[in-house]
Every structure is written in C-alpha cells, then in structure tokens.
Design a protein around this motif. Structure first.
Motif, mmCIF file in Angstrom:
data_model
loop_
_atom_site.group_PDB
_atom_site.id
_atom_site.type_symbol
_atom_site.label_atom_id
_atom_site.label_comp_id
_atom_site.label_asym_id
_atom_site.label_seq_id
_atom_site.Cartn_x
_atom_site.Cartn_y
_atom_site.Cartn_z
ATOM 1 N N VAL A 349 -1.648 24.031 -33.353
ATOM 2 C CA VAL A 349 -1.305 22.930 -34.251
ATOM 3 C C VAL A 349 -0.995 21.648 -33.498
ATOM 4 N N SER A 350 -0.246 21.733 -32.414
ATOM 5 C CA SER A 350 0.351 20.551 -31.802
ATOM 6 C C SER A 350 -0.302 20.175 -30.478
ATOM 7 N N ARG A 351 -0.858 18.971 -30.413
ATOM 8 C CA ARG A 351 -1.406 18.449 -29.165
ATOM 9 C C ARG A 351 -0.279 18.154 -28.175
ATOM 10 N N THR A 352 0.846 17.681 -28.695
ATOM 11 C CA THR A 352 1.991 17.391 -27.827
ATOM 12 C C THR A 352 2.494 18.647 -27.126
ATOM 13 N N PHE A 353 2.575 19.751 -27.865
ATOM 14 C CA PHE A 353 3.027 21.006 -27.273
ATOM 15 C C PHE A 353 2.041 21.474 -26.215
ATOM 16 N N ARG A 354 0.753 21.354 -26.473
ATOM 17 C CA ARG A 354 -0.248 21.759 -25.482
ATOM 18 C C ARG A 354 -0.113 20.937 -24.203
ATOM 19 N N ALA A 355 0.101 19.622 -24.368
ATOM 20 C CA ALA A 355 0.255 18.770 -23.189
ATOM 21 C C ALA A 355 1.497 19.155 -22.383
ATOM 22 N N THR A 356 2.580 19.483 -23.083
ATOM 23 C CA THR A 356 3.811 19.877 -22.391
ATOM 24 C C THR A 356 3.638 21.208 -21.673
ATOM 25 N N VAL A 357 2.932 22.142 -22.288
ATOM 26 C CA VAL A 357 2.668 23.431 -21.645
ATOM 27 C C VAL A 357 1.836 23.232 -20.385
ATOM 28 N N ARG A 358 0.821 22.387 -20.458
ATOM 29 C CA ARG A 358 0.018 22.102 -19.259
ATOM 30 C C ARG A 358 0.879 21.490 -18.159
ATOM 31 N N GLU A 359 1.793 20.626 -18.553
ATOM 32 C CA GLU A 359 2.685 20.012 -17.569
ATOM 33 C C GLU A 359 3.593 21.045 -16.918
ATOM 34 N N VAL A 360 4.132 21.972 -17.719
ATOM 35 C CA VAL A 360 5.003 23.019 -17.178
ATOM 36 C C VAL A 360 4.234 23.914 -16.208
ATOM 37 N N ILE A 361 3.017 24.322 -16.592
ATOM 38 C CA ILE A 361 2.212 25.182 -15.725
ATOM 39 C C ILE A 361 1.829 24.447 -14.448
ATOM 40 N N HIS A 362 1.477 23.161 -14.593
ATOM 41 C CA HIS A 362 1.117 22.374 -13.410
ATOM 42 C C HIS A 362 2.286 22.276 -12.441
ATOM 43 N N ASN A 363 3.481 22.000 -12.957
ATOM 44 C CA ASN A 363 4.657 21.888 -12.092
ATOM 45 C C ASN A 363 4.987 23.213 -11.415
ATOM 46 N N ALA A 364 4.864 24.323 -12.164
ATOM 47 C CA ALA A 364 5.150 25.635 -11.585
ATOM 48 C C ALA A 364 4.132 25.983 -10.503
ATOM 49 N N HIS A 365 2.862 25.686 -10.768
ATOM 50 C CA HIS A 365 1.820 25.969 -9.776
ATOM 51 C C HIS A 365 2.022 25.105 -8.530
ATOM 52 N N LEU A 366 2.414 23.835 -8.735
ATOM 53 C CA LEU A 366 2.659 22.946 -7.606
ATOM 54 C C LEU A 366 3.816 23.459 -6.750
ATOM 55 N N ALA A 367 4.883 23.925 -7.422
ATOM 56 C CA ALA A 367 6.027 24.463 -6.678
ATOM 57 C C ALA A 367 5.632 25.693 -5.875
ATOM 58 N N CYS A 368 4.793 26.568 -6.464
ATOM 59 C CA CYS A 368 4.342 27.762 -5.744
ATOM 60 C C CYS A 368 3.464 27.388 -4.563
ATOM 61 N N PRO A 386 0.230 12.931 -16.452
ATOM 62 C CA PRO A 386 0.658 11.856 -17.349
ATOM 63 C C PRO A 386 1.708 12.339 -18.314
ATOM 64 N N GLY A 387 2.714 11.544 -18.545
ATOM 65 C CA GLY A 387 3.764 11.894 -19.484
ATOM 66 C C GLY A 387 3.299 11.709 -20.916
ATOM 67 N N LEU A 388 4.128 12.122 -21.844
ATOM 68 C CA LEU A 388 3.805 12.003 -23.253
ATOM 69 C C LEU A 388 4.060 10.568 -23.699
ATOM 70 N N PRO A 389 3.188 10.015 -24.518
ATOM 71 C CA PRO A 389 3.421 8.649 -25.015
ATOM 72 C C PRO A 389 4.644 8.599 -25.897
ATOM 73 N N LYS A 390 5.276 7.442 -25.899
ATOM 74 C CA LYS A 390 6.484 7.272 -26.700
ATOM 75 C C LYS A 390 6.154 7.409 -28.175
ATOM 76 N N GLY A 391 7.083 8.022 -28.885
ATOM 77 C CA GLY A 391 6.906 8.161 -30.328
ATOM 78 C C GLY A 391 6.010 9.306 -30.731
ATOM 79 N N THR A 392 5.519 10.085 -29.750
ATOM 80 C CA THR A 392 4.626 11.196 -30.089
ATOM 81 C C THR A 392 5.432 12.292 -30.793
ATOM 82 N N GLU A 393 4.876 12.872 -31.842
ATOM 83 C CA GLU A 393 5.554 13.919 -32.610
ATOM 84 C C GLU A 393 4.902 15.245 -32.360
ATOM 85 N N LEU A 394 5.652 16.291 -32.687
ATOM 86 C CA LEU A 394 5.123 17.648 -32.600
ATOM 87 C C LEU A 394 4.109 17.857 -33.703
#
Length: 394
Positions: A349-368, A386-394
């Motif tokens: 449903v949510s593009r914002t959630f998908r972007a955040t999940v990609r960011e979390v996985i990217h950060n975890a992979h980078l740390a590893c 890239p961060g989430l644009p301001k005002g973006t909703e779930l």
C-alpha cells in the motif's frame, strides 16, 4: 491470545475413564493428531519469518567456534585452541565472507515504523508500531513458548502453574494486538469523519496514553484465563466456567472488535462516497487503505478459529472427534498467520513504508560491510540514501 489450542497434542490412543453426555458423541478413544508434524514445521517457519534465528553478522569468534572438530580443543588440555594454519584459514574466510540478513519481517517493520513515527509524530504510525510489537510478543509467547517449547520440545511435561501463567501471557498478548487495531480504527474514523475535532485533540502524548491503557487492560483481561482448560485434554463436558471463558475469548478477540471494525469502516466508506457524489475527489489515504486491509485480514483469518471453538463447545469435542481436532489445528495455523502478513500489506500500500524499509536494509548492509573490513582499511565513500520528502504520508 492463542489459548491452549495452539499446543501440539501428544500421541493419543488412551481410553477415557468416563463417557460423554449428550450432545457430544461417544467414542472409545482420544482423537488422533491427523496433522502430524505439519504444525511444528509451519510454526517454525512462521517464527523464523517474524524473528531472527541468528545475529545479523557473524563475528570472528563465532566463526572460530563453528568447526565441531576445533571448538573443544581448549577444553581438552591444549593451550592454543587453534594451530597457525587454522587461524590463517579462518581469518581469510572472515575477510571473504559476505553476511546476509535474516528474514525477520516483524523486526524490520518495527524499525521502519519507529523511524516514521519519530519523523512525522503521527498517531497512525504509533498505533501501527504498537500493533507490530504486540505481534512480536504474540509470536514469542504463543508460537515459541506455548507451542514449540512446551508442546513439541518438552512434550507438555511442565508444571501446571507454569502452564496457567503462560495462559495469561498468551491471552494478554492477543488482546493487546486486537485492541490496538481497534484504536487505529477509531483514530482513522475520527480523522476522516470529524477532522476538526481530530486535529484539535490528537497528539503524541494522547496516543501514548491510549496505547498504555490498552496494554494494561489487555493484561488485566488475560488474568481470568489462568483457569482456561486445555481443549486437547478436557475429556469432560464443558463446565460453566469453561463456557464463560470460551465465550469471553470469542467476544473479546473477535465479535466486539469486528463489530467496531464493521461500523467504523462502513462510516468511512460512506463518507468517501459522499465526497465523490458531491463532486469532490474521494481521497483515500494510505493509512485508511492500511486500516481496511488490516481489519479485513483479521476478520478473515480469525473466523475459522472462532467457528471451530464454538463447534467444539456445543457439538463435538476436540478430544473425541479427529475432524474437529484437525479443524482446530488448521484454524490455529490460519489465525497465527495474522501476526506475519502486515509487512506485505504495508509494502503493497505505502510507497513511504517501502522507501523506509529500503533505507533500513541499506543502513544494516552498510554497517555489516564496514564491520567486516580488515583493520586499517579505509572505507569507500558511500552515497547517503535519499530521505523522505517533507509532508509525505503513509
């Protein structure tokens, strides 16, 4: 909460000491477990999807301990646990190895929602975060402790007081999960049908107090289920206490919440239709779409369990009828699927959630990746996602 119906039944074939009265049919032996090991495999996979089975990355010490022929050398009187060639071999393997993330969808959902809640401070994110945390507790208490550990590993050789205390935790976890979804439903109804009042009264502090109240109430409502009878072993017809507890279970976790879901969702859909008829675009936000998905999935996945529970109560017992036994096994497995499907719904449903999940996985992979580099090696510059644009909703 998943009651004793989630436990793996022990091998049967023992005879009963007393016959059943009407309306339960009379059969000579306990019903066989037709499902066999399928529930054990299913719940193990479900637990693996929800929770990680091992750390995200292996340290050098863990790699050195994996070889069963080398891990006990220190305990056998050798001063040096590994010879020089062994040390070189393991160090090279450590430098070459690339770590993989375990498929822990609930933990990944928790991290992503926590980031979104911290950024936006919206009530819907806090409710979804609390819902995911409740699902994790449900998987730990019901699937791991109640089913796999107590039922499959220990074969129910557990003190009765421990079993009944686990009952309280199981029901409390399930009550919390369901009623946090009710809070989310009421919040979305207020936001769409009474937007001015919602904007004036909604705040993170109020949201946190509402979640804390539901969690406390869930723990209190779980206490009476200390006296819940094991549906696999209650050879006698249900007593008044047993009947009251089973009906309380059905009302608290299904009928009352589904009534709230139905009324609120109908009001939301009616409001959106009126917007469309008045010439305005019927805006359906991501939070509303997620709400409709979460409540619909819950109603569908939990319906078989409630039906089989009432059938067991009034028509045929699990203890004596193998068909009811199998039906309750399947119904429990379907109901517990509700604790692992929300991640897919949020991503769909949510593009914002998908972007955040990609960011979390990217950060975890980078740390590893950085953590597995040899000491003294400089890290290559990596572009920040890239961060989430301001005002973006779930």
């Amino acid at each position: 909460g998943q009651p004793r119906g989630t436990l793996l039944p022990t091998p049967n074939g023992s005879e009963l000491s007393q016959a059943f009265g009407s309306p339960w049919p009379e059969t000579p032996e306990r019903s066989p477990c037709v499902a066999g090991v399928i529930p054990v495999v299913y719940y193990s996979i479900l637990l693996g999807l929800g929770l990680p089975g091992k750390p995200v990355r292996k340290t050098e010490s863990s790699l050195l301990g994996e070889d069963s022929g080398l891990e006990c050398m220190a305990g056998q009187g050798r001063a040096d646990p590994l010879s020089l060639p062994d040390q070189v071999r393991f160090k090279k393997g450590l430098e070459r190895g690339k770590e993989k993330l375990e498929p822990a969808v609930n933990l990944l959902t928790t991290v992503a929602l926590a980031r979104l809640a911290a950024r936006t401070r919206k009530a819907s994110y806090y409710y979804l975060l609390a819902l995911t945390a409740s699902d994790i507790v449900t998987q730990v208490v019901i699937v791991f402790v109640g089913f796999l550990l107590q039922g499959a590993v220990l074969a129910r050789e557990v003190p009765q007081a421990v079993v009944r205390t686990a009952n309280i935790l199981e029901f409390a976890a399930n009550h919390a999960s369901v009623w946090i979804a009710v809070l989310l439903t009421i919040d979305r109804y207020s936001a769409l049908c009474h937007p001015l009042h919602h904007r004036a009264t909604s705040s993170p502090g109020r949201t946190h107090r509402a979640i804390a109240f539901v969690l406390g109430a869930a723990l209190l409502t779980g206490i009476p289920f200390y006296w819940w009878l094991d549906v696999w072993r209650d050879a006698d017809p249900p007593s008044t206490m047993d009947e009251v507890l089973k009906w309380a279970h059905c009302l608290i976790v299904y009928f009352i919440p589904c009534g709230v879901f139905l009324v609120a969702n109908l009001a939301i859909v009616y409001r959106l239709r009126r917007r469309g008829q008045s010439g305005l675009r019927p805006w359906v936000g991501k939070s509303t779409a997620i709400l409709l998905g979460v409540t619909t999935l819950f109603a569908l996945l939990w319906a078989p369990r409630i039906f089989v529970m009432l059938y067991h109560l009034y028509v045929a017992p699990v203890y004596r009828d193998w068909r009811v036994h199998l039906a309750l096994d399947v119904a429990n497995m379907v109901a517990m699927l509700n604790t692992a499907v929300n991640f897919g719904l949020y991503c769909f449903v949510s593009r914002t959630f998908r972007a955040t999940v990609r960011e979390v996985i990217h950060n975890a992979h980078l740390a590893c990746t950085l953590g597995s580099r040899p000491v003294g090696t400089a890290a290559e510059p990596v572009l920040k996602p890239p961060g989430l644009p301001k005002g973006t909703e779930l």
